[in-house]
Design an enzyme around this catalytic site. Structure first.
Site, PDB file in Angstrom:
ATOM      1  N   SER A 161       0.052  34.071  -2.431  1.00  0.00           N
ATOM      2  CA  SER A 161       0.953  33.336  -1.449  1.00  0.00           C
ATOM      3  C   SER A 161       2.470  33.271  -1.891  1.00  0.00           C
ATOM      4  O   SER A 161       2.523  33.397  -2.897  1.00  0.00           O
ATOM      5  CB  SER A 161       0.246  32.082  -0.869  1.00  0.00           C
ATOM      6  OG  SER A 161       1.210  31.292  -0.205  1.00  0.00           O
ATOM      7  N   TYR A 187      -2.130  23.825  -3.833  1.00  0.00           N
ATOM      8  CA  TYR A 187      -2.246  24.970  -3.302  1.00  0.00           C
ATOM      9  C   TYR A 187      -1.388  25.871  -4.152  1.00  0.00           C
ATOM     10  O   TYR A 187      -1.579  27.309  -4.487  1.00  0.00           O
ATOM     11  CB  TYR A 187      -1.861  25.041  -1.982  1.00  0.00           C
ATOM     12  CG  TYR A 187      -1.761  26.511  -1.106  1.00  0.00           C
ATOM     13  CD1 TYR A 187      -3.043  26.988  -1.043  1.00  0.00           C
ATOM     14  CD2 TYR A 187      -0.732  27.121  -0.702  1.00  0.00           C
ATOM     15  CE1 TYR A 187      -3.103  28.427  -0.465  1.00  0.00           C
ATOM     16  CE2 TYR A 187      -0.985  28.327  -0.135  1.00  0.00           C
ATOM     17  CZ  TYR A 187      -2.044  28.947  -0.069  1.00  0.00           C
ATOM     18  OH  TYR A 187      -2.118  30.146   0.659  1.00  0.00           O
TER      19      TYR A 187
END
Length: 316
Positions: A161, A187
């Site tokens: 990501s 994350y």
């Protein structure tokens, strides 16, 4: 990225679909595992690869959902089956590895969780996002190494990501035992770890195994299930009525799966390894004033080797 390395480009634009990036490619006889292939871009990755003739195994935490996807693709040129896999549970990963038979041509490490609001710890003592997004996939790749090597020219595709750019891997406190837990920090760290996994896998290049990471872009899928409406509004993703705000960078599921499919099956990336892609191109180094790119901390070979050792120690 090595400054002396020529950046790979493809003829596909940022919003090309997964079907478009491998149009005309025949995957008959190729065996593929897609983690998290029961929903979102994982399900689209399964559909397109099976449509090109690949034998695809959907490895998912919800076997019933995976079985429904497999059943819906019963008429595809390639066979599709489902199997149980909980990446946050190393015993589940080990069970999947034990049951696998024969060579494996492609492992798509697609499954993930994002921005869990509170710190959760697995049975092995790992923070949940790091365990699911990185450690489970690392354990799976290591466990299937023999099958990947047996394929002769296997590929590992790791879905990362753009969030990795904000967060280096914290080797001093990766599990948030001392520093305050923050959903996005956790994350981002897990997604940096995913890129480092692809970089660390360069040690398998002599075995014919390549590994690359990617940023699929912003797609509205089940991945956002832990985000409340206030957070989504703050991000500009939805308006006051809860409707998705159209943005030029938003992608459909078919477009979001394109980079995964490109790296899994396109002849354009044959032999390419240890790189990071976004918008269907190899990404440049991240720099101030430049949108996107891959952060230097995620392409640090020493950090990749250190993380490989750290992950290996966790596997025992």
């Amino acid at each position: 990225m090595n400054s002396e390395q020529t950046r790979l480009t493809t003829p596909f634009h940022s919003h090309a679909t997964a079907a478009e990036v491998i149009e005309g490619v025949d995957l008959s006889g190729r065996r593929v595992v897609v983690t998290g292939g029961a929903s979102g871009i994982g399900a689209e990755t399964v559909r397109v690869l099976a449509g090109a003739g690949a034998e695809v195994t959907i490895a998912a935490r919800d076997p019933a959902a995976a079985a429904r996807i497999a059943a819906s693709l019963a008429g595809a040129p390639g066979a599709v089956r489902s199997a149980a896999l909980d990446l946050a549970d190393l015993s589940s990963v080990a069970a999947f590895v034990r049951e696998w038979r024969g060579p494996l041509d492609v492992l798509v490490a697609n499954a993930g969780v994002m921005a869990l609001p509170v710190r959760q710890i697995t049975a092995q003592g790992w923070e949940m996002q790091l365990a699911t997004n990185y450690l489970g996939h690392f354990a799976l790749a290591v466990g299937l190494y023999g099958s990947l090597r047996a394929a002769g020219r296997a590929r590992i595709v790791v879905v990362s990501s753009g969030a990795h750019r904000e967060t280096p891997f914290d080797f001093d406190d990766p599990q948030f035992e001392r520093r305050p837990y923050h959903p996005w920090t956790a994350y981002g760290q897990s997604k940096t770890a995913d890129v480092l996994l692809a970089v660390g896998a360069r040690r398998w290049a002599a075995d014919g195994i390549t590994a690359n990471a990617l940023n699929p872009g912003w797609i509205s899928t089940n991945l956002q299930r832990h985000l409340d409406e206030a957070t989504m509004r703050e991000m500009g993703a939805i308006d006051e009525n809860g409707e998705i705000v159209p943005r030029p960078y938003l992608k459909t599921v078919a477009q979001g799966a394109a980079a995964s499919v490109l790296l899994a099956a396109s002849p354009l990336v044959e032999g390419v390894t240890g790189r990071y892609f976004e918008d269907n191109q190899e990404a440049p180094p991240a720099a101030p004033g430049i949108a996107g790119g891959v952060a230097a901390h995620a392409f640090d070979r020493d950090a990749a080797d250190r993380l490989w050792d750290y992950g290996s120690a966790a596997l025992g």
